[in-house]
Design a protein around this motif. Sequence first.
Motif, PDB file in Angstrom:
ATOM      1  N   ALA A 139       0.823  -1.209   0.000  1.00  0.00           N
ATOM      2  CA  ALA A 139       0.000   0.000   0.000  1.00  0.00           C
ATOM      3  C   ALA A 139       0.860   1.263   0.000  1.00  0.00           C
ATOM      4  CB  ALA A 139      -0.910  -0.005   1.223  1.00  0.00           C
ATOM      5  N   ASN A 140       2.159   1.075   0.160  1.00  0.00           N
ATOM      6  CA  ASN A 140       3.041   2.233   0.291  1.00  0.00           C
ATOM      7  C   ASN A 140       3.225   2.976  -1.042  1.00  0.00           C
ATOM      8  OD1 ASN A 140       5.929   3.422   0.257  1.00  0.00           O
ATOM      9  ND2 ASN A 140       5.457   3.163   2.417  1.00  0.00           N
ATOM     10  N   THR A 141       2.944   4.261  -1.033  1.00  0.00           N
ATOM     11  CA  THR A 141       3.010   5.046  -2.279  1.00  0.00           C
ATOM     12  C   THR A 141       4.405   5.013  -2.883  1.00  0.00           C
ATOM     13  OG1 THR A 141       1.568   6.577  -1.152  1.00  0.00           O
ATOM     14  CG2 THR A 141       2.432   7.284  -3.280  1.00  0.00           C
ATOM     15  N   PHE A 142       5.380   5.140  -1.997  1.00  0.00           N
ATOM     16  CA  PHE A 142       6.754   5.152  -2.487  1.00  0.00           C
ATOM     17  C   PHE A 142       7.091   3.804  -3.136  1.00  0.00           C
ATOM     18  CE2 PHE A 142      11.347   4.906  -2.135  1.00  0.00           C
ATOM     19  CZ  PHE A 142      11.693   6.137  -2.668  1.00  0.00           C
ATOM     20  N   TYR A 143       6.678   2.757  -2.466  1.00  0.00           N
ATOM     21  CA  TYR A 143       6.906   1.417  -3.025  1.00  0.00           C
ATOM     22  C   TYR A 143       6.247   1.287  -4.395  1.00  0.00           C
ATOM     23  CZ  TYR A 143       5.819  -3.316  -4.316  1.00  0.00           C
ATOM     24  OH  TYR A 143       5.648  -4.450  -5.053  1.00  0.00           O
ATOM     25  N   ARG A 144       5.005   1.775  -4.481  1.00  0.00           N
ATOM     26  CA  ARG A 144       4.277   1.606  -5.741  1.00  0.00           C
ATOM     27  C   ARG A 144       5.009   2.306  -6.893  1.00  0.00           C
ATOM     28  NH1 ARG A 144       0.457  -1.390  -4.981  1.00  0.00           N
ATOM     29  NH2 ARG A 144      -0.147  -1.272  -7.168  1.00  0.00           N
ATOM     30  N   GLN A 145       5.512   3.492  -6.602  1.00  0.00           N
ATOM     31  CA  GLN A 145       6.237   4.217  -7.646  1.00  0.00           C
ATOM     32  C   GLN A 145       7.549   3.521  -7.989  1.00  0.00           C
ATOM     33  OE1 GLN A 145       6.648   8.323  -7.355  1.00  0.00           O
ATOM     34  NE2 GLN A 145       4.436   8.640  -7.187  1.00  0.00           N
ATOM     35  N   LEU A 146       8.241   3.149  -6.929  1.00  0.00           N
ATOM     36  CA  LEU A 146       9.547   2.531  -7.118  1.00  0.00           C
ATOM     37  C   LEU A 146       9.427   1.227  -7.913  1.00  0.00           C
ATOM     38  CD1 LEU A 146      12.555   2.813  -6.134  1.00  0.00           C
ATOM     39  CD2 LEU A 146      11.954   1.153  -4.381  1.00  0.00           C
ATOM     40  N   SER A 147       8.463   0.406  -7.519  1.00  0.00           N
ATOM     41  CA  SER A 147       8.359  -0.907  -8.159  1.00  0.00           C
ATOM     42  C   SER A 147       7.920  -0.780  -9.606  1.00  0.00           C
ATOM     43  CB  SER A 147       7.389  -1.806  -7.388  1.00  0.00           C
ATOM     44  OG  SER A 147       6.083  -1.265  -7.436  1.00  0.00           O
ATOM     45  N   ARG A 148       7.200   0.283  -9.938  1.00  0.00           N
ATOM     46  CA  ARG A 148       6.777   0.454 -11.324  1.00  0.00           C
ATOM     47  C   ARG A 148       7.906   1.049 -12.165  1.00  0.00           C
ATOM     48  NH1 ARG A 148       3.872  -2.164  -8.677  1.00  0.00           N
ATOM     49  NH2 ARG A 148       1.631  -2.396  -8.858  1.00  0.00           N
ATOM     50  N   ARG A 149       8.804   1.775 -11.521  1.00  0.00           N
ATOM     51  CA  ARG A 149       9.817   2.488 -12.299  1.00  0.00           C
ATOM     52  C   ARG A 149      11.215   1.917 -12.174  1.00  0.00           C
ATOM     53  NH1 ARG A 149       8.279   8.112 -10.760  1.00  0.00           N
ATOM     54  NH2 ARG A 149       6.199   8.362 -11.602  1.00  0.00           N
ATOM     55  N   PHE A 150      11.445   1.191 -11.117  1.00  0.00           N
ATOM     56  CA  PHE A 150      12.803   0.736 -10.858  1.00  0.00           C
ATOM     57  C   PHE A 150      13.229  -0.243 -11.934  1.00  0.00           C
ATOM     58  CE2 PHE A 150      15.892  -2.014  -8.674  1.00  0.00           C
ATOM     59  CZ  PHE A 150      16.801  -1.030  -8.339  1.00  0.00           C
ATOM     60  N   SER A 151      14.202   0.167 -12.721  1.00  0.00           N
ATOM     61  CA  SER A 151      14.582  -0.730 -13.807  1.00  0.00           C
ATOM     62  C   SER A 151      15.334  -1.906 -13.199  1.00  0.00           C
ATOM     63  CB  SER A 151      15.430  -0.002 -14.843  1.00  0.00           C
ATOM     64  OG  SER A 151      16.700   0.217 -14.310  1.00  0.00           O
ATOM     65  N   GLY A 152      15.032  -3.063 -13.677  1.00  0.00           N
ATOM     66  CA  GLY A 152      15.701  -4.237 -13.123  1.00  0.00           C
ATOM     67  C   GLY A 152      14.793  -5.070 -12.254  1.00  0.00           C
ATOM     68  N   SER A 153      13.651  -4.503 -11.830  1.00  0.00           N
ATOM     69  CA  SER A 153      12.830  -5.282 -10.908  1.00  0.00           C
ATOM     70  C   SER A 153      12.203  -6.494 -11.591  1.00  0.00           C
ATOM     71  CB  SER A 153      11.774  -4.411 -10.235  1.00  0.00           C
ATOM     72  OG  SER A 153      10.981  -3.769 -11.183  1.00  0.00           O
ATOM     73  N   THR A 154      11.765  -6.334 -12.839  1.00  0.00           N
ATOM     74  CA  THR A 154      11.166  -7.487 -13.526  1.00  0.00           C
ATOM     75  C   THR A 154      12.201  -8.579 -13.737  1.00  0.00           C
ATOM     76  OG1 THR A 154       9.858  -5.901 -14.733  1.00  0.00           O
ATOM     77  CG2 THR A 154       9.713  -8.166 -15.465  1.00  0.00           C
ATOM     78  N   GLU A 155      13.401  -8.169 -14.107  1.00  0.00           N
ATOM     79  CA  GLU A 155      14.486  -9.118 -14.323  1.00  0.00           C
ATOM     80  C   GLU A 155      14.745  -9.905 -13.039  1.00  0.00           C
ATOM     81  OE1 GLU A 155      14.476  -6.012 -15.267  1.00  0.00           O
ATOM     82  OE2 GLU A 155      15.536  -5.710 -17.159  1.00  0.00           O
ATOM     83  N   TYR A 156      14.765  -9.142 -11.952  1.00  0.00           N
ATOM     84  CA  TYR A 156      15.058  -9.754 -10.667  1.00  0.00           C
ATOM     85  C   TYR A 156      14.002 -10.788 -10.308  1.00  0.00           C
ATOM     86  CZ  TYR A 156      16.376 -10.131  -5.835  1.00  0.00           C
ATOM     87  OH  TYR A 156      16.779 -10.613  -4.635  1.00  0.00           O
ATOM     88  N   VAL A 157      12.754 -10.373 -10.479  1.00  0.00           N
ATOM     89  CA  VAL A 157      11.647 -11.254 -10.137  1.00  0.00           C
ATOM     90  C   VAL A 157      11.614 -12.476 -11.065  1.00  0.00           C
ATOM     91  CG1 VAL A 157       9.143 -11.400  -9.957  1.00  0.00           C
ATOM     92  CG2 VAL A 157      10.324  -9.374  -9.140  1.00  0.00           C
ATOM     93  N   ALA A 158      11.944 -12.250 -12.331  1.00  0.00           N
ATOM     94  CA  ALA A 158      11.949 -13.355 -13.291  1.00  0.00           C
ATOM     95  C   ALA A 158      12.983 -14.404 -12.875  1.00  0.00           C
ATOM     96  CB  ALA A 158      12.247 -12.838 -14.691  1.00  0.00           C
ATOM     97  N   LEU A 159      14.142 -13.936 -12.459  1.00  0.00           N
ATOM     98  CA  LEU A 159      15.189 -14.864 -12.039  1.00  0.00           C
ATOM     99  C   LEU A 159      14.767 -15.659 -10.811  1.00  0.00           C
ATOM    100  CD1 LEU A 159      18.667 -13.136 -12.358  1.00  0.00           C
ATOM    101  CD2 LEU A 159      17.949 -15.328 -13.297  1.00  0.00           C
ATOM    102  N   GLU A 160      14.076 -14.966  -9.918  1.00  0.00           N
ATOM    103  CA  GLU A 160      13.687 -15.677  -8.700  1.00  0.00           C
ATOM    104  C   GLU A 160      12.573 -16.679  -8.999  1.00  0.00           C
ATOM    105  OE1 GLU A 160      10.373 -15.487  -5.999  1.00  0.00           O
ATOM    106  OE2 GLU A 160      12.364 -15.694  -5.200  1.00  0.00           O
ATOM    107  N   GLU A 161      11.742 -16.342  -9.977  1.00  0.00           N
ATOM    108  CA  GLU A 161      10.699 -17.270 -10.420  1.00  0.00           C
ATOM    109  C   GLU A 161      11.352 -18.509 -11.066  1.00  0.00           C
ATOM    110  OE1 GLU A 161       7.634 -16.849  -9.712  1.00  0.00           O
ATOM    111  OE2 GLU A 161       6.588 -18.286 -10.992  1.00  0.00           O
ATOM    112  N   LEU A 162      12.425 -18.259 -11.791  1.00  0.00           N
ATOM    113  CA  LEU A 162      13.171 -19.367 -12.399  1.00  0.00           C
ATOM    114  C   LEU A 162      13.659 -20.328 -11.312  1.00  0.00           C
ATOM    115  CD1 LEU A 162      14.684 -20.639 -14.884  1.00  0.00           C
ATOM    116  CD2 LEU A 162      16.610 -19.188 -14.263  1.00  0.00           C
ATOM    117  N   CYS A 163      14.187 -19.748 -10.238  1.00  0.00           N
ATOM    118  CA  CYS A 163      14.651 -20.554  -9.103  1.00  0.00           C
ATOM    119  C   CYS A 163      13.521 -21.412  -8.560  1.00  0.00           C
ATOM    120  CB  CYS A 163      15.100 -19.641  -7.960  1.00  0.00           C
ATOM    121  SG  CYS A 163      16.806 -19.225  -8.025  1.00  0.00           S
TER     122      CYS A 163
END
Length: 341
Positions: A90-114
């Motif tokens: 629910a955190n506004t800062f988190y919401r912005q960061l997670s939508r804009r932070f480059s690399g987050s999808t890559e990171y999550v994809a790798l962890e999903e691979l694991c």
Amino acid sequence: VGTGGVGKTSLSAAIALAGAGAGRRAAVLTIDPARALGRALGMRALGAELERVVSTPGSLDVGMLEQASAWDAFIRRHAPSRAVEETILANTFYRQLSRRFSGSTEYVALEELCRLHESGRYDLIVLDTPPAAHALDFLRAPARVDRFLEAASASLSSRAQPLVARVLGRVERATGSETFHELAALLTSFQGLFAAVRLRSGESRALAAGDLTAFVLVVGPEANAIAGARELESQMTALGVRLKAIVQNRTHPLPAPLAAASETAPLEAELLARGAPPANLAWIRQAHRSYLAIASAEERHWQALRTSLPANVVSVRVPELGHDLHSLDDLAEVGRLLFTE
Ligand SMILES: Nc1ncnc2c1ncn2[C@@H]1O[C@H](COP(=O)(O)OP(=O)(O)OP(=O)(O)O)[C@@H](O)[C@H]1O
Ligand SMILES: [Mg+2]
């Protein structure tokens, strides 16, 4: 891996489908697939669990990571409690960061691979990568996320924190912005997550660099794509990952009988005999010359690239099919082109 729009998602699906065709229990995790491809794969919902789309002779399960919600799913999985999870999401800062932070999808994809790897349910897992300006962004993402977490963690545990909070509080009062307050709340909630995330990022990196993992680089047929590929190969080696194969997608090969300019003569004679106007023949000759120029330039660049890559890197070309890939049959055809050359 590969730069934007070269065919990563399509080839990932084609590779996994070919695996299923060879009797493997295959899975492909796609990222924001083109709508037509999503339909072709029979995917219904966004962010759903993997769905089985082929069940014989092997099997193919398809999952889809949506960039916007990938990080949320990650938080849900790792948050130590529901309360922490909800505070973070629910955190506004988190919401912005997670939508804009480059690399987050890559990171999550790798962890999903694991996660899929650990499940033991698959013989072959193909991981698509998000659109990136640079193919290596994918490999750099975990380090970037780690650095972010370290910085965040350090700022939380720092003795200076009360002082920082006081300063931020003042700034906040002066600017009327809630940002700092939100940030502080986020970091506190995140603290419970740090350990889990760090451990995971270490594991995903080990998996990516391990013997079970092979990277396939997709490039277009243009000269500059090829020049970039060579550099990428050496950077990948420096990052400790193994480039197993390079696929040049959407190439323009010439059918053998038409590979020389003079060989359009029989075709022209046939067209004339059927009453084609001579002006059309001139146009055909012109089109053939242009295509020939493109095809031979692509061929030259490709040969140059092949000879400059280490001998153990498999290299394959997939021609431009002349239409979008939107059915399992299209993907099967790409699979054949990939694996029978
Ligand atoms: N060999 C091919 N022949 C014809 N069309 C192709 C071929 N390979 C891919 N395409 C088409 O090119 C488009 C881009 O492919 P795809 O979505 O797989 O690329 P991508 O690298 O995943 O893109 P992004 O970086 O945006 O994720 C799609 O419309 C797909 O159908
Ligand atoms: Mg894609």
